[in-house]
Design a protein around this motif. Sequence first.
Motif, PDB file in Angstrom:
ATOM      1  N   TYR A 129      90.238  61.454 -17.181  1.00  0.00           N
ATOM      2  CA  TYR A 129      91.419  60.669 -16.838  1.00  0.00           C
ATOM      3  C   TYR A 129      91.669  60.699 -15.335  1.00  0.00           C
ATOM      4  O   TYR A 129      91.610  61.752 -14.701  1.00  0.00           O
ATOM      5  CB  TYR A 129      92.681  61.213 -17.546  1.00  0.00           C
TER       6      TYR A 129
ATOM      7  N   LEU B 184      95.686  77.970 -21.134  1.00  0.00           N
ATOM      8  CA  LEU B 184      96.514  77.075 -20.330  1.00  0.00           C
ATOM      9  C   LEU B 184      95.932  75.669 -20.349  1.00  0.00           C
ATOM     10  O   LEU B 184      96.509  74.785 -20.966  1.00  0.00           O
ATOM     11  CB  LEU B 184      96.696  77.597 -18.898  1.00  0.00           C
ATOM     12  N   ARG B 185      94.825  75.435 -19.645  1.00  0.00           N
ATOM     13  CA  ARG B 185      94.067  74.181 -19.721  1.00  0.00           C
ATOM     14  C   ARG B 185      92.617  74.550 -19.465  1.00  0.00           C
ATOM     15  O   ARG B 185      92.344  75.506 -18.746  1.00  0.00           O
ATOM     16  CB  ARG B 185      94.509  73.175 -18.638  1.00  0.00           C
TER      17      ARG B 185
ATOM     18  N   ARG C 206      91.241  79.276 -10.389  1.00  0.00           N
ATOM     19  CA  ARG C 206      92.041  80.164  -9.524  1.00  0.00           C
ATOM     20  C   ARG C 206      91.410  81.545  -9.399  1.00  0.00           C
ATOM     21  O   ARG C 206      92.047  82.471  -8.891  1.00  0.00           O
ATOM     22  CB  ARG C 206      93.459  80.302 -10.066  1.00  0.00           C
TER      23      ARG C 206
ATOM     24  N   GLY D 112      90.926  63.579 -10.653  1.00  0.00           N
ATOM     25  CA  GLY D 112      91.082  63.352 -12.081  1.00  0.00           C
ATOM     26  C   GLY D 112      91.242  64.634 -12.870  1.00  0.00           C
ATOM     27  O   GLY D 112      91.395  65.724 -12.309  1.00  0.00           O
ATOM     28  N   ALA D 113      91.212  64.478 -14.190  1.00  0.00           N
ATOM     29  CA  ALA D 113      91.377  65.615 -15.090  1.00  0.00           C
ATOM     30  C   ALA D 113      90.607  65.333 -16.370  1.00  0.00           C
ATOM     31  O   ALA D 113      90.305  64.179 -16.684  1.00  0.00           O
ATOM     32  CB  ALA D 113      92.857  65.820 -15.416  1.00  0.00           C
TER      33      ALA D 113
ATOM     34  N   ILE E 188      89.968  63.718 -30.910  1.00  0.00           N
ATOM     35  CA  ILE E 188      90.429  65.071 -31.249  1.00  0.00           C
ATOM     36  C   ILE E 188      89.296  66.052 -31.535  1.00  0.00           C
ATOM     37  O   ILE E 188      89.376  67.216 -31.211  1.00  0.00           O
ATOM     38  CB  ILE E 188      91.425  65.054 -32.456  1.00  0.00           C
TER      39      ILE E 188
ATOM     40  N   ALA F 174      89.498  61.881 -27.134  1.00  0.00           N
ATOM     41  CA  ALA F 174      90.393  60.917 -27.779  1.00  0.00           C
ATOM     42  C   ALA F 174      90.324  61.028 -29.295  1.00  0.00           C
ATOM     43  O   ALA F 174      91.315  60.830 -29.982  1.00  0.00           O
ATOM     44  CB  ALA F 174      90.045  59.505 -27.331  1.00  0.00           C
TER      45      ALA F 174
ATOM     46  N   ASN G 266      87.490  64.079 -21.973  1.00  0.00           N
ATOM     47  CA  ASN G 266      88.122  62.766 -21.857  1.00  0.00           C
ATOM     48  C   ASN G 266      88.613  62.595 -20.418  1.00  0.00           C
ATOM     49  O   ASN G 266      89.692  63.073 -20.067  1.00  0.00           O
ATOM     50  CB  ASN G 266      89.257  62.755 -22.883  1.00  0.00           C
TER      51      ASN G 266
ATOM     52  N   MET H 206      90.777  65.694 -20.330  1.00  0.00           N
ATOM     53  CA  MET H 206      91.749  65.921 -21.386  1.00  0.00           C
ATOM     54  C   MET H 206      91.054  66.051 -22.729  1.00  0.00           C
ATOM     55  O   MET H 206      89.854  65.825 -22.851  1.00  0.00           O
ATOM     56  CB  MET H 206      92.728  64.746 -21.406  1.00  0.00           C
ATOM     57  N   ARG H 207      91.831  66.423 -23.747  1.00  0.00           N
ATOM     58  CA  ARG H 207      91.308  66.511 -25.111  1.00  0.00           C
ATOM     59  C   ARG H 207      90.608  65.193 -25.495  1.00  0.00           C
ATOM     60  O   ARG H 207      91.102  64.117 -25.172  1.00  0.00           O
ATOM     61  CB  ARG H 207      92.499  66.801 -26.044  1.00  0.00           C
TER      62      ARG H 207
ATOM     63  N   GLU I 185      90.106  71.065 -11.743  1.00  0.00           N
ATOM     64  CA  GLU I 185      91.274  71.959 -11.641  1.00  0.00           C
ATOM     65  C   GLU I 185      91.366  72.581 -10.247  1.00  0.00           C
ATOM     66  O   GLU I 185      92.456  72.878  -9.765  1.00  0.00           O
ATOM     67  CB  GLU I 185      91.197  73.061 -12.700  1.00  0.00           C
TER      68      GLU I 185
END
Lengths: 226, 78
Positions: A151, A60-61, A68, A103-104, A111, A109, A149, A106-107, A97
Amino acid sequence: MPFTAAVITFPGSNCDRDMAVAIEEISGGTVHRVWHGDAALPDGLDLIALPGGFSYGDYLRSGAMAARSPVMQAVVEQAGRGVPVLGVCNGFQVLTEAGLLPGALMRNAGIRFVCRDVKLKVENASSLFTSAYLPGQTITIPVAHHDGNYYADAETLDRLEGEGRVAFRYLEACNGSQRDIAGVLNEKGNVLGMMPHPERMIEPAHGGSDGRKLFESVLHGLNALA
Amino acid sequence: MKVRVHVSLKNGVLDPQGRAIHHALEGLGFDGVNDVRAGRLIELDVADTIADEALDEMCRKLLANMVIENYRIEKVAA
Protein backbone atom coordinates in the motif's frame (compact mmCIF):
# COMPACT_ATOMS: atom_id res chain seq x y z
CA MET A 1 38.17 -8.19 -4.60
CA PRO A 2 36.05 -11.12 -3.40
CA PHE A 3 32.36 -10.41 -3.03
CA THR A 4 31.41 -9.66 0.58
CA ALA A 5 27.88 -9.63 1.89
CA ALA A 6 26.08 -9.48 5.22
CA VAL A 7 22.85 -11.31 6.05
CA ILE A 8 21.06 -9.91 9.08
CA THR A 9 19.33 -12.32 11.44
CA PHE A 10 16.53 -11.00 13.64
CA PRO A 11 14.87 -13.12 16.31
CA GLY A 12 12.31 -14.99 14.23
CA SER A 13 14.08 -14.75 10.87
CA ASN A 14 13.85 -18.09 9.12
CA CYS A 15 15.17 -17.50 5.59
CA ASP A 16 18.55 -16.18 6.69
CA ARG A 17 20.35 -19.44 6.01
CA ASP A 18 18.80 -19.82 2.54
CA MET A 19 19.74 -16.25 1.75
CA ALA A 20 23.32 -16.75 2.89
CA VAL A 21 23.67 -19.98 0.88
CA ALA A 22 22.24 -18.35 -2.24
CA ILE A 23 24.64 -15.43 -2.03
CA GLU A 24 27.61 -17.70 -1.26
CA GLU A 25 26.87 -20.10 -4.10
CA ILE A 26 26.23 -17.47 -6.73
CA SER A 27 28.97 -15.03 -5.77
CA GLY A 28 31.61 -17.43 -4.49
CA GLY A 29 32.29 -14.76 -1.91
CA THR A 30 32.04 -14.35 1.82
CA VAL A 31 28.81 -13.89 3.75
CA HIS A 32 28.90 -12.44 7.23
CA ARG A 33 26.03 -13.47 9.46
CA VAL A 34 25.08 -10.46 11.57
CA TRP A 35 22.84 -10.58 14.64
CA HIS A 36 20.20 -7.87 15.00
CA GLY A 37 21.66 -6.69 18.28
CA ASP A 38 25.02 -5.87 16.74
CA ALA A 39 25.52 -2.14 16.52
CA ALA A 40 27.94 -2.28 13.62
CA LEU A 41 28.25 -3.92 10.22
CA PRO A 42 31.54 -4.99 8.62
CA ASP A 43 33.14 -2.46 6.29
CA GLY A 44 33.43 -2.92 2.55
CA LEU A 45 30.15 -4.78 2.05
CA ASP A 46 28.92 -5.35 -1.51
CA LEU A 47 25.44 -6.37 -0.38
CA ILE A 48 23.35 -6.32 2.78
CA ALA A 49 20.43 -8.76 2.80
CA LEU A 50 17.45 -8.67 5.15
CA PRO A 51 15.88 -12.14 5.01
CA GLY A 52 12.35 -13.42 5.32
CA GLY A 53 10.76 -14.76 8.44
CA PHE A 54 8.68 -13.52 11.31
CA SER A 55 10.98 -11.15 13.16
CA TYR A 56 9.80 -10.54 16.72
CA GLY A 57 6.80 -12.74 15.97
CA ASP A 58 5.34 -9.97 13.79
CA TYR A 59 4.43 -8.18 17.04
CA LEU A 60 2.84 -4.75 16.64
CA ARG A 61 3.21 -4.83 12.82
CA SER A 62 5.30 -7.08 10.57
CA GLY A 63 8.83 -5.71 10.58
CA ALA A 64 8.04 -2.92 13.04
CA MET A 65 10.19 -4.12 15.90
CA ALA A 66 13.06 -5.28 13.70
CA ALA A 67 13.17 -1.87 12.00
CA ARG A 68 14.04 -0.35 15.39
CA SER A 69 16.69 -2.90 16.34
CA PRO A 70 20.29 -1.73 16.86
CA VAL A 71 21.72 -3.10 13.61
CA MET A 72 19.22 -1.16 11.52
CA GLN A 73 20.94 2.13 12.26
CA ALA A 74 24.03 0.72 10.60
CA VAL A 75 21.94 -0.58 7.68
CA VAL A 76 20.33 2.84 7.19
CA GLU A 77 23.74 4.48 7.35
CA GLN A 78 25.29 2.11 4.78
CA ALA A 79 22.24 2.35 2.51
CA GLY A 80 22.72 6.11 2.60
CA ARG A 81 26.28 5.61 1.40
CA GLY A 82 25.03 3.58 -1.55
CA VAL A 83 25.68 0.03 -0.34
CA PRO A 84 23.15 -2.30 -2.05
CA VAL A 85 20.45 -3.48 0.36
CA LEU A 86 18.04 -6.29 -0.50
CA GLY A 87 15.00 -7.02 1.66
CA VAL A 88 12.96 -10.12 0.90
CA CYS A 89 9.53 -10.77 2.39
CA ASN A 90 9.89 -9.85 6.07
CA GLY A 91 13.02 -7.98 4.97
CA PHE A 92 10.83 -5.85 2.67
CA GLN A 93 8.48 -5.17 5.58
CA VAL A 94 11.46 -4.14 7.72
CA LEU A 95 12.72 -1.77 4.99
CA THR A 96 9.35 0.01 4.73
CA GLU A 97 9.05 0.21 8.52
CA ALA A 98 12.58 1.65 8.68
CA GLY A 99 11.66 4.29 6.13
CA LEU A 100 14.19 3.08 3.56
CA LEU A 101 11.36 2.32 1.13
CA PRO A 102 8.01 4.08 0.72
CA GLY A 103 4.65 2.49 1.46
CA ALA A 104 3.60 -0.29 3.80
CA LEU A 105 2.80 -4.00 3.63
CA MET A 106 -0.62 -4.83 4.96
CA ARG A 107 -2.54 -8.04 5.60
CA ASN A 108 -3.23 -9.91 2.33
CA ALA A 109 -6.53 -8.80 0.83
CA GLY A 110 -7.77 -12.40 0.90
CA ILE A 111 -6.81 -12.67 4.61
CA ARG A 112 -5.12 -16.01 4.01
CA PHE A 113 -1.40 -16.78 4.04
CA VAL A 114 -0.26 -17.15 0.42
CA CYS A 115 2.40 -19.80 -0.27
CA ARG A 116 2.98 -20.72 -3.92
CA ASP A 117 4.96 -19.94 -7.05
CA VAL A 118 3.87 -16.73 -8.75
CA LYS A 119 4.65 -15.24 -12.14
CA LEU A 120 6.28 -11.86 -12.07
CA LYS A 121 7.02 -9.30 -14.73
CA VAL A 122 10.41 -7.62 -14.58
CA GLU A 123 9.31 -3.99 -14.90
CA ASN A 124 12.73 -2.42 -14.55
CA ALA A 125 15.58 -4.44 -16.05
CA SER A 126 18.20 -1.75 -15.70
CA SER A 127 18.48 -1.54 -11.92
CA LEU A 128 21.36 -2.77 -9.82
CA PHE A 129 19.28 -5.82 -8.85
CA THR A 130 17.62 -6.64 -12.16
CA SER A 131 20.07 -5.87 -14.98
CA ALA A 132 20.64 -9.55 -15.78
CA TYR A 133 16.94 -9.95 -16.64
CA LEU A 134 15.37 -8.90 -19.93
CA PRO A 135 12.97 -5.95 -19.88
CA GLY A 136 9.44 -7.23 -19.40
CA GLN A 137 10.67 -10.78 -18.83
CA THR A 138 8.28 -13.16 -17.08
CA ILE A 139 9.86 -15.03 -14.21
CA THR A 140 8.56 -17.48 -11.62
CA ILE A 141 9.47 -16.95 -7.97
CA PRO A 142 7.73 -18.33 -4.86
CA VAL A 143 5.91 -16.19 -2.32
CA ALA A 144 5.11 -17.15 1.27
CA HIS A 145 3.54 -14.36 3.28
CA HIS A 146 0.55 -13.12 5.22
CA ASP A 147 1.30 -9.42 5.00
CA GLY A 148 2.33 -8.71 1.43
CA ASN A 149 -0.42 -6.34 0.38
CA TYR A 150 1.59 -3.32 -0.79
CA TYR A 151 0.00 0.00 0.00
CA ALA A 152 1.04 3.55 -0.79
CA ASP A 153 -1.03 6.62 -1.61
CA ALA A 154 -1.80 7.34 -5.28
CA GLU A 155 0.74 10.14 -5.49
CA THR A 156 3.53 7.88 -4.21
CA LEU A 157 2.48 5.08 -6.56
CA ASP A 158 2.52 7.46 -9.54
CA ARG A 159 5.97 8.65 -8.56
CA LEU A 160 7.28 5.07 -8.20
CA GLU A 161 5.91 4.16 -11.62
CA GLY A 162 7.18 7.34 -13.24
CA GLU A 163 10.68 6.89 -11.85
CA GLY A 164 10.93 3.23 -12.85
CA ARG A 165 11.03 2.17 -9.23
CA VAL A 166 8.57 -0.69 -9.59
CA ALA A 167 11.07 -3.51 -10.07
CA PHE A 168 8.63 -6.43 -10.23
CA ARG A 169 4.90 -6.74 -10.73
CA TYR A 170 2.65 -9.76 -10.09
CA LEU A 171 1.16 -11.15 -13.29
CA GLU A 172 -1.63 -12.79 -11.31
CA ALA A 173 -3.72 -11.81 -8.31
CA CYS A 174 -1.61 -12.55 -5.25
CA ASN A 175 -2.28 -10.45 -2.19
CA GLY A 176 -4.21 -7.35 -3.18
CA SER A 177 -1.13 -5.14 -3.66
CA GLN A 178 -1.77 -1.73 -5.16
CA ARG A 179 -1.11 -1.96 -8.90
CA ASP A 180 0.13 -5.54 -8.36
CA ILE A 181 3.46 -4.24 -7.10
CA ALA A 182 5.76 -7.05 -5.94
CA GLY A 183 9.02 -5.16 -5.50
CA VAL A 184 10.11 -1.52 -5.25
CA LEU A 185 13.38 0.38 -5.40
CA ASN A 186 14.43 3.43 -3.42
CA GLU A 187 15.16 6.73 -5.13
CA LYS A 188 18.87 6.02 -5.61
CA GLY A 189 18.18 2.48 -6.78
CA ASN A 190 20.46 0.79 -4.23
CA VAL A 191 17.67 -0.55 -2.00
CA LEU A 192 15.23 -3.19 -3.24
CA GLY A 193 12.36 -4.68 -1.29
CA MET A 194 10.29 -7.54 -2.67
CA MET A 195 7.82 -10.06 -1.27
CA PRO A 196 8.77 -13.02 -3.54
CA HIS A 197 11.78 -15.11 -2.49
CA PRO A 198 14.53 -15.15 -5.17
CA GLU A 199 16.80 -17.13 -2.83
CA ARG A 200 14.34 -20.03 -3.02
CA MET A 201 14.66 -20.31 -6.80
CA ILE A 202 18.34 -20.62 -7.60
CA GLU A 203 18.77 -24.19 -8.86
CA PRO A 204 16.74 -26.77 -10.78
CA ALA A 205 16.09 -28.75 -7.59
CA HIS A 206 14.08 -25.74 -6.38
CA GLY A 207 11.84 -26.08 -9.42
CA GLY A 208 13.56 -23.29 -11.27
CA SER A 209 16.41 -20.83 -11.14
CA ASP A 210 14.78 -17.52 -12.01
CA GLY A 211 16.03 -16.04 -8.76
CA ARG A 212 19.70 -16.43 -9.69
CA LYS A 213 19.73 -13.46 -12.02
CA LEU A 214 18.86 -11.09 -9.21
CA PHE A 215 22.05 -11.98 -7.38
CA GLU A 216 24.00 -12.12 -10.65
CA SER A 217 22.79 -8.60 -11.41
CA VAL A 218 24.36 -7.32 -8.20
CA LEU A 219 27.59 -9.18 -9.01
CA HIS A 220 27.72 -7.88 -12.58
CA GLY A 221 26.96 -4.37 -11.41
CA LEU A 222 29.92 -4.46 -9.07
CA ASN A 223 32.18 -5.98 -11.72
CA ALA A 224 31.14 -3.22 -14.12
CA LEU A 225 32.11 -0.62 -11.52
CA ALA A 226 35.45 -2.25 -10.78
CA MET B 1 -0.82 7.67 34.74
CA LYS B 2 -2.61 5.37 32.32
CA VAL B 3 -2.54 6.33 28.69
CA ARG B 4 -4.49 4.63 25.95
CA VAL B 5 -3.24 4.89 22.40
CA HIS B 6 -5.88 4.14 19.82
CA VAL B 7 -4.36 3.17 16.47
CA SER B 8 -6.66 3.01 13.48
CA LEU B 9 -6.27 2.73 9.73
CA LYS B 10 -6.48 5.95 7.78
CA ASN B 11 -9.59 6.57 5.74
CA GLY B 12 -9.29 5.11 2.28
CA VAL B 13 -6.87 2.36 3.34
CA LEU B 14 -8.45 -1.00 2.64
CA ASP B 15 -8.86 -3.03 5.83
CA PRO B 16 -8.95 -6.76 4.99
CA GLN B 17 -9.36 -7.73 8.65
CA GLY B 18 -12.25 -5.33 9.15
CA ARG B 19 -13.89 -6.72 6.04
CA ALA B 20 -13.51 -10.31 7.26
CA ILE B 21 -15.01 -9.36 10.64
CA HIS B 22 -17.86 -7.66 8.80
CA HIS B 23 -18.56 -10.81 6.79
CA ALA B 24 -18.42 -12.91 9.96
CA LEU B 25 -20.95 -10.66 11.69
CA GLU B 26 -23.26 -10.97 8.71
CA GLY B 27 -22.74 -14.72 8.79
CA LEU B 28 -23.93 -14.72 12.41
CA GLY B 29 -27.10 -13.03 11.28
CA PHE B 30 -26.42 -9.48 12.48
CA ASP B 31 -28.06 -7.06 10.09
CA GLY B 32 -27.49 -3.35 9.75
CA VAL B 33 -23.70 -3.31 10.08
CA ASN B 34 -22.53 -0.82 7.45
CA ASP B 35 -18.78 -1.14 7.84
CA VAL B 36 -16.12 -2.54 10.19
CA ARG B 37 -12.65 -1.13 10.71
CA ALA B 38 -10.23 -3.03 12.95
CA GLY B 39 -7.68 -1.09 14.94
CA ARG B 40 -5.39 -1.58 17.90
CA LEU B 41 -5.49 -0.38 21.48
CA ILE B 42 -2.21 0.03 23.34
CA GLU B 43 -2.28 0.82 27.06
CA LEU B 44 0.72 2.50 28.61
CA ASP B 45 1.47 3.12 32.26
CA VAL B 46 3.69 6.18 32.30
CA ALA B 47 5.16 8.66 34.78
CA ASP B 48 2.77 11.52 35.54
CA THR B 49 5.50 13.92 34.52
CA ILE B 50 5.80 12.61 30.99
CA ALA B 51 5.61 15.28 28.30
CA ASP B 52 2.85 15.25 25.70
CA GLU B 53 5.52 15.61 23.05
CA ALA B 54 7.16 12.39 24.23
CA LEU B 55 3.86 10.51 23.97
CA ASP B 56 3.36 11.92 20.51
CA GLU B 57 6.85 10.86 19.49
CA MET B 58 6.27 7.32 20.79
CA CYS B 59 3.25 7.06 18.52
CA ARG B 60 4.96 8.46 15.46
CA LYS B 61 8.18 6.50 15.90
CA LEU B 62 6.80 3.09 16.81
CA LEU B 63 3.22 2.60 17.94
CA ALA B 64 1.62 3.73 14.67
CA ASN B 65 2.83 3.43 11.10
CA MET B 66 2.11 6.91 9.79
CA VAL B 67 1.93 5.64 6.20
CA ILE B 68 -1.31 3.78 6.86
CA GLU B 69 -2.44 4.57 10.40
CA ASN B 70 -3.71 7.39 12.58
CA TYR B 71 -3.44 7.49 16.34
CA ARG B 72 -5.31 9.13 19.18
CA ILE B 73 -3.90 9.54 22.67
CA GLU B 74 -6.33 9.26 25.56
CA LYS B 75 -5.22 9.99 29.11
CA VAL B 76 -7.08 7.93 31.66
CA ALA B 77 -7.32 8.88 35.31
CA ALA B 78 -5.18 6.48 37.35
